[in-house]
Design an enzyme around this catalytic site. Structure first.
Site, mmCIF file in Angstrom:
data_model
loop_
_atom_site.group_PDB
_atom_site.id
_atom_site.type_symbol
_atom_site.label_atom_id
_atom_site.label_comp_id
_atom_site.label_asym_id
_atom_site.label_seq_id
_atom_site.Cartn_x
_atom_site.Cartn_y
_atom_site.Cartn_z
ATOM 1 N N ARG A 106 0.810 -1.200 0.000
ATOM 2 C CA ARG A 106 0.000 0.000 0.000
ATOM 3 C C ARG A 106 0.854 1.265 0.000
ATOM 4 N NH1 ARG A 106 -0.013 -4.683 1.408
ATOM 5 N NH2 ARG A 106 0.560 -4.119 3.538
ATOM 6 N N CYS A 133 -4.585 -2.950 8.969
ATOM 7 C CA CYS A 133 -3.525 -2.243 8.247
ATOM 8 C C CYS A 133 -3.979 -0.808 8.086
ATOM 9 C CB CYS A 133 -3.272 -2.878 6.887
ATOM 10 S SG CYS A 133 -2.151 -1.929 5.830
ATOM 11 N N THR A 179 -2.496 1.756 6.536
ATOM 12 C CA THR A 179 -2.286 2.305 5.196
ATOM 13 C C THR A 179 -3.362 1.838 4.230
ATOM 14 O OG1 THR A 179 0.080 2.156 5.689
ATOM 15 C CG2 THR A 179 -0.534 2.743 3.450
ATOM 16 N N THR A 236 3.429 4.925 8.244
ATOM 17 C CA THR A 236 4.213 4.883 7.022
ATOM 18 C C THR A 236 4.102 6.223 6.308
ATOM 19 O OG1 THR A 236 2.384 4.099 5.644
ATOM 20 C CG2 THR A 236 3.717 2.424 6.756
ATOM 21 N N LYS A 276 8.857 -5.695 9.703
ATOM 22 C CA LYS A 276 8.294 -6.555 8.657
ATOM 23 C C LYS A 276 9.220 -7.709 8.316
ATOM 24 C CE LYS A 276 4.917 -3.629 6.263
ATOM 25 N NZ LYS A 276 3.792 -4.582 6.290
ATOM 26 N N CYS A 324 0.641 2.434 12.285
ATOM 27 C CA CYS A 324 1.036 1.300 11.442
ATOM 28 C C CYS A 324 0.903 0.071 12.315
ATOM 29 C CB CYS A 324 2.473 1.462 10.936
ATOM 30 S SG CYS A 324 3.091 -0.001 10.062
#
Length: 492
Positions: free
Chosen positions: A295, A329, A331, A373, A415, A446
């Site tokens: 994304r 999520c 984003t 992000t 991640k 995030c």
């Protein structure tokens, strides 16, 4: 039949094969009950009858029967059926199991009979039942005609060695199921009726659908005997509320964005559920799709558009009969407004519920720090949500924002499976900077960041206390509230 026609009309599905003759009788009476003045005005009815090997009323046959019916219901659902009729009393002993696992409405035969007795025989208190020994032992009629308002009576067995007279009339070698619609079966049923009358029955209810085939041959009795098949068909035809749909509330989760954050959300959902045993937890359907394009890369202008992948994942959840959809999520919520209008299930907006929480938890709050992000920040989705509630968004400086991105996406980032070392140093540096600018509350925008900063409060390098707000936790709690009926879901 076109999809549009199915969508605009009630469509009945009648499951045959459980008792072929009785199923046909219910179908005929359903058509009779249709309030139609011409052929075109009759109900849309799908009747399907497949050979069912084991028709005997026994516990050994029950599992086979359950799976047969469930498969038939699922097939009917795909064909647009809105209401299913089960012309078999034995099948109604496990109607709750079926209804919990399907969205189509199953018309409850016992509910139909109870409503009919209450309306047509308001003074009746003793209800005589003609049914098999299996259904009698299961207490099916007693579940609906409860004491002290009602007393359920069964014919007395002639001796311990004899087969139950009603069971013999239907299942015996020369019984109704073998096609014998007169003679010995009718005599046995009439004897059973006289025994019920002797016990003081006010009304008699056939509890086996085959009995409806021979009711006209049972001579006049001193008390009324109900045609259960006709009552069932009429109850379905007038569109009464039927029994309520007991299907458990189901939460759909768009997983894989990212995978660790999905597991974190599920843990928080379980932890937020006030349950004392497995069965009190919430049904989940997770579509773990790590192949949804990134994304952030898309929002920064050089990545594949994830809209179709997000939409396709949501549609799979929708096909799985979820009641709400959660996307752990932040984003991804930049794309929610694009896909929600095309879904029939509401997405619980993590951003909106998080900002609602901020206003309730910190009523004097004016500024909120945001760690997210770069794609989320540039999309402006949180900024818009904050401003709608009178809050001002504060984000890290460009240098510190690069370190936030490194904490998430770097080779040693969260991640990649890291939660200590460089990634933690980077994210704490961003917290220190925001704290130094007077920020007292930071939203972890995030879903990977709570894996680095699990505490609700930390102290910056300057010694100032900073409150950390976790949208994943807030989303989990909101989903639990919806599932438990504590809040009404706004449908899409």
């Amino acid at each position: 039949m076109t999809a549009r026609k199915l969508a605009n009309r009630r469509v009945f599905g009648v499951i045959g094969g459980l008792g072929p003759l009785a199923g046909a009788d219910v179908l005929f009476k359903l058509i009779q009950a249709s309030p139609a003045h011409s052929d075109a005005e009759h109900f849309d009815v799908l009747f399907e009858q497949r050979p069912f090997r084991n028709a005997s009323p026994s516990r050994a046959a029950t599992t086979e029967r359950k799976l047969y019916i469930f498969d038939m219901i699922r097939d009917f659902e795909k064909r647009g059926v809105t209401s299913v009729l089960l012309p078999c009393f034995l099948s109604h002993t496990f109607i709750d199991e079926l209804q919990e696992n399907t969205s189509v409405q199953i018309v409850d035969m016992l509910d139909a009979l109870r409503c009919h007795v209450a309306r047509s025989f308001p003074s009746a208190r003793r209800v005589g039942v003609l049914t098999s020994d299996y259904i009698r032992d299961e207490g099916l009629f007693e579940r609906y005609f409860r004491a002290p308002e009602f007393e359920v009576l069964h014919p007395r067995q002639r001796s311990s060695a004899d087969m139950d007279p009603v069971t013999e009339a239907v299942y015996g070698e020369a019984g109704i199921k073998s096609g014998n619609l007169g003679g010995r079966p009718v005599e046995l049923l009439r004897e059973a009726c006289q025994d019920l009358i002797a016990q003081g029955a006010d009304v008699i209810l056939p509890g086996m659908t085959e009995i409806g085939l021979v009711l006209s041959q049972i001579a006049a009795l001193d008390v009324p005997i109900v045609d259960s098949n006709l009552v069932y068909a009429q109850y379905a035809s007038v569109g009464q509320s039927f029994s309520h749909n007991n299907r458990a509330f189901k939460v759909g989760v768009v997983g894989g964005v990212g995978p660790a954050a999905t597991v974190d959300f599920m843990q928080k959902l379980v932890r937020s559920t006030p349950a004392t045993r497995d069965q009190e937890h919430i049904k989940l359907l997770v579509e773990q799709n790590p192949q949804i394009p990134d994304r952030t890369e898309n929002l920064l202008g050089d990545g594949q558009d994830p809209t179709v992948s997000l939409y396709a994942t949501c549609k799979k959840l929708e096909a799985g009969e979820v009641d709400i959809i959660a996307i752990p999520c932040n984003t991804a919520h930049a794309f929610v407004e694009r896909i929600q209008p095309y879904l029939n299930v509401p997405i619980v907006n993590m951003l909106t519920v998080s900002v609602e929480y901020l206003k309730l938890a910190f009523p004097d709050l004016r500024e909120v720090g945001l760690l997210a992000t770069t794609g989320t920040i540039r999309s402006g989705v949180y900024k818009k949500a904050f401003e709608a509630r009178g809050l001002r968004q504060i984000v890290p400086s460009d240098d510190l924002q690069m370190r936030v991105m490194n904490a998430i996406y770097g080779e040693c980032g969260v991640k990649a499976g890291f939660t200590t070392g460089e990634c933690l140093d980077d994210i704490r540096a961003a917290v220190d900077e925001l704290s130094g600018r007077g920020v007292e509350v930071i939203l972890l925008g995030c879903t990977e960041l709570p894996l680095l900063l699990p505490e609700a409060k930390i102290y910056s390098g300057g010694g100032r206390a900073v409150r950390l707000v976790d949208p994943t936790e807030i989303l989990a709690r909101r989903c639990v509230a919806y599932a438990r009926g504590e809040m009404g879901v706004v449908r899409a």
